[in-house]
Design a protein around this motif. Sequence first.
Motif, mmCIF file in Angstrom:
data_model
loop_
_atom_site.group_PDB
_atom_site.id
_atom_site.type_symbol
_atom_site.label_atom_id
_atom_site.label_comp_id
_atom_site.label_asym_id
_atom_site.label_seq_id
_atom_site.Cartn_x
_atom_site.Cartn_y
_atom_site.Cartn_z
ATOM 1 N N PRO A 8 0.839 -1.205 0.000
ATOM 2 C CA PRO A 8 0.000 0.000 0.000
ATOM 3 C C PRO A 8 0.872 1.252 0.000
ATOM 4 N N PRO A 9 0.554 2.219 -0.845
ATOM 5 C CA PRO A 9 1.410 3.405 -0.951
ATOM 6 C C PRO A 9 1.258 4.328 0.251
ATOM 7 N N VAL A 10 2.314 5.095 0.504
ATOM 8 C CA VAL A 10 2.232 6.165 1.494
ATOM 9 C C VAL A 10 1.433 7.293 0.852
ATOM 10 N N LEU A 11 0.338 7.696 1.473
ATOM 11 C CA LEU A 11 -0.512 8.704 0.867
ATOM 12 C C LEU A 11 0.008 10.099 1.184
ATOM 13 N N TYR A 12 0.011 10.952 0.163
ATOM 14 C CA TYR A 12 0.523 12.308 0.305
ATOM 15 C C TYR A 12 -0.618 13.316 0.211
ATOM 16 N N THR A 13 -0.643 14.253 1.127
ATOM 17 C CA THR A 13 -1.588 15.361 1.043
ATOM 18 C C THR A 13 -0.910 16.619 0.518
ATOM 19 N N ASN A 14 0.414 16.629 0.555
ATOM 20 C CA ASN A 14 1.175 17.743 0.001
ATOM 21 C C ASN A 14 1.438 17.443 -1.474
ATOM 22 N N LEU A 15 0.883 18.261 -2.366
ATOM 23 C CA LEU A 15 0.974 17.975 -3.790
ATOM 24 C C LEU A 15 2.401 18.052 -4.313
ATOM 25 N N GLU A 16 3.202 18.964 -3.794
ATOM 26 C CA GLU A 16 4.584 19.069 -4.250
ATOM 27 C C GLU A 16 5.341 17.777 -3.981
ATOM 28 N N GLU A 17 5.162 17.231 -2.788
ATOM 29 C CA GLU A 17 5.815 15.967 -2.445
ATOM 30 C C GLU A 17 5.268 14.834 -3.295
ATOM 31 N N VAL A 21 7.595 12.571 -5.916
ATOM 32 C CA VAL A 21 7.768 11.119 -5.804
ATOM 33 C C VAL A 21 7.278 10.430 -7.080
ATOM 34 N N ALA A 22 6.123 10.853 -7.581
ATOM 35 C CA ALA A 22 5.579 10.258 -8.805
ATOM 36 C C ALA A 22 6.517 10.493 -9.984
ATOM 37 N N HIS A 43 -4.465 6.812 -5.241
ATOM 38 C CA HIS A 43 -4.881 6.740 -3.844
ATOM 39 C C HIS A 43 -4.679 8.047 -3.092
ATOM 40 N N SER A 44 -3.862 8.947 -3.642
ATOM 41 C CA SER A 44 -3.657 10.243 -2.991
ATOM 42 C C SER A 44 -4.638 11.295 -3.502
ATOM 43 N N LEU A 45 -5.019 11.216 -4.792
ATOM 44 C CA LEU A 45 -5.845 12.258 -5.398
ATOM 45 C C LEU A 45 -7.329 11.908 -5.495
ATOM 46 N N VAL A 46 -7.628 10.673 -5.878
ATOM 47 C CA VAL A 46 -9.015 10.330 -6.202
ATOM 48 C C VAL A 46 -9.946 10.388 -5.002
ATOM 49 N N PRO A 47 -9.540 9.904 -3.801
ATOM 50 C CA PRO A 47 -10.467 9.994 -2.668
ATOM 51 C C PRO A 47 -10.811 11.430 -2.300
ATOM 52 N N ASN A 48 -9.906 12.364 -2.611
ATOM 53 C CA ASN A 48 -10.132 13.770 -2.291
ATOM 54 C C ASN A 48 -9.707 14.608 -3.492
ATOM 55 N N PRO A 49 -10.506 14.583 -4.570
ATOM 56 C CA PRO A 49 -10.106 15.276 -5.804
ATOM 57 C C PRO A 49 -9.904 16.777 -5.644
ATOM 58 N N ALA A 51 -8.108 18.106 -3.592
ATOM 59 C CA ALA A 51 -6.679 18.289 -3.355
ATOM 60 C C ALA A 51 -5.932 18.509 -4.660
ATOM 61 N N ALA A 52 -6.452 17.924 -5.735
ATOM 62 C CA ALA A 52 -5.802 18.098 -7.037
ATOM 63 C C ALA A 52 -5.991 19.507 -7.560
ATOM 64 N N VAL A 53 -6.975 20.205 -7.002
ATOM 65 C CA VAL A 53 -7.280 21.551 -7.472
ATOM 66 C C VAL A 53 -6.503 22.600 -6.694
ATOM 67 N N ASP A 54 -6.578 22.526 -5.378
ATOM 68 C CA ASP A 54 -5.969 23.615 -4.614
ATOM 69 C C ASP A 54 -4.886 23.172 -3.634
ATOM 70 N N GLY A 55 -4.670 21.880 -3.519
ATOM 71 C CA GLY A 55 -3.592 21.432 -2.636
ATOM 72 C C GLY A 55 -3.742 21.932 -1.218
ATOM 73 N N GLY A 56 -4.980 22.062 -0.758
ATOM 74 C CA GLY A 56 -5.209 22.545 0.589
ATOM 75 C C GLY A 56 -5.029 24.040 0.694
ATOM 76 N N GLY A 57 -5.251 24.746 -0.427
ATOM 77 C CA GLY A 57 -5.166 26.197 -0.379
ATOM 78 C C GLY A 57 -3.998 26.752 -1.170
ATOM 79 N N ASN A 58 -3.010 25.904 -1.487
ATOM 80 C CA ASN A 58 -1.847 26.354 -2.243
ATOM 81 C C ASN A 58 -1.861 25.690 -3.618
ATOM 82 N N SER A 59 -2.109 26.471 -4.642
ATOM 83 C CA SER A 59 -2.204 25.924 -5.978
ATOM 84 C C SER A 59 -0.863 25.352 -6.423
ATOM 85 N N VAL A 60 -0.870 24.074 -6.834
ATOM 86 C CA VAL A 60 0.338 23.412 -7.315
ATOM 87 C C VAL A 60 0.002 22.770 -8.652
ATOM 88 N N THR A 61 0.665 23.192 -9.699
ATOM 89 C CA THR A 61 0.415 22.662 -11.026
ATOM 90 C C THR A 61 1.176 21.366 -11.226
#
Length: 237
Positions: A8-17, A21-22, A43-49, A51-61
């Motif tokens: 099982p992968p280590v799940l990341y909430t920080n998009l930069e990290e 890794v990816a 497993h990091s993005l799909v359960p909380n999509p 996060a893919a948009v704003d990274g918890g408030g900090n936009s990361v492309t």
Amino acid sequence: MQITKIAPPVLYTNLEELFHVAELQLTTCSDLDKVKAMYLLEHSLVPNPVAAVDGGGNSVTCPETVMRGVVGCLKDKRVAKSASKVLLALCLSENNRHVAVEVGAVGVVVDILSDLDVAAAERSLAALELLCTVAEGAAEVRTHALAVPMMVEVMGRMDGSRGKEYAISVLAVIYGGECDGVPVAAPPEEVARAVMLALQGECSTRGRRKGAQLLKILQNHGLPDPTREEGVEPRVD
């Protein structure tokens, strides 16, 4: 055949990290690392999509390398299901849509739709509809030789309503715009017939509304009103 188990992968909430890794995994040229990357992103993005948009408030492309890897994985049956989920999650961000268009996502999605299973094809179509909201994406889909026949095929083989809705939306983009200042060529009659069949079957409310709009656009391209020819009216719930 021996099946390699992936922990099982280590799940990341920080998009930069997460993207870092990816990116490392996708650039090793290892099939196993490619699978791990898709597994991690899914497993990091799909359960909380969101996060893919704003990274918890900090936009990361999403970096081009990662996006190119995700798009490329759509062509690999082993990870196409995961890749379709990741692409859709990433395309919720307008910034990521620009990146996806840059790496050729529009052409790849159109080309491989018929090879995907229904669920993956539906998600890829949803991503394609989002890519069409970007000017460059809309222009690319209008000039793709297979875009129209592929949308017609998709509407014919999908039982669910969402896939038809997305295909109709893409067709509306194709026929509702211009290519380099020149209006799109008049559509073949089978497009109108395919839309009518989709509207008569199971179709979402949004899909019916989009379909009715598309039929009006088709009339402006010189086709007769298909609803009058067939003696039916497109039902808009």
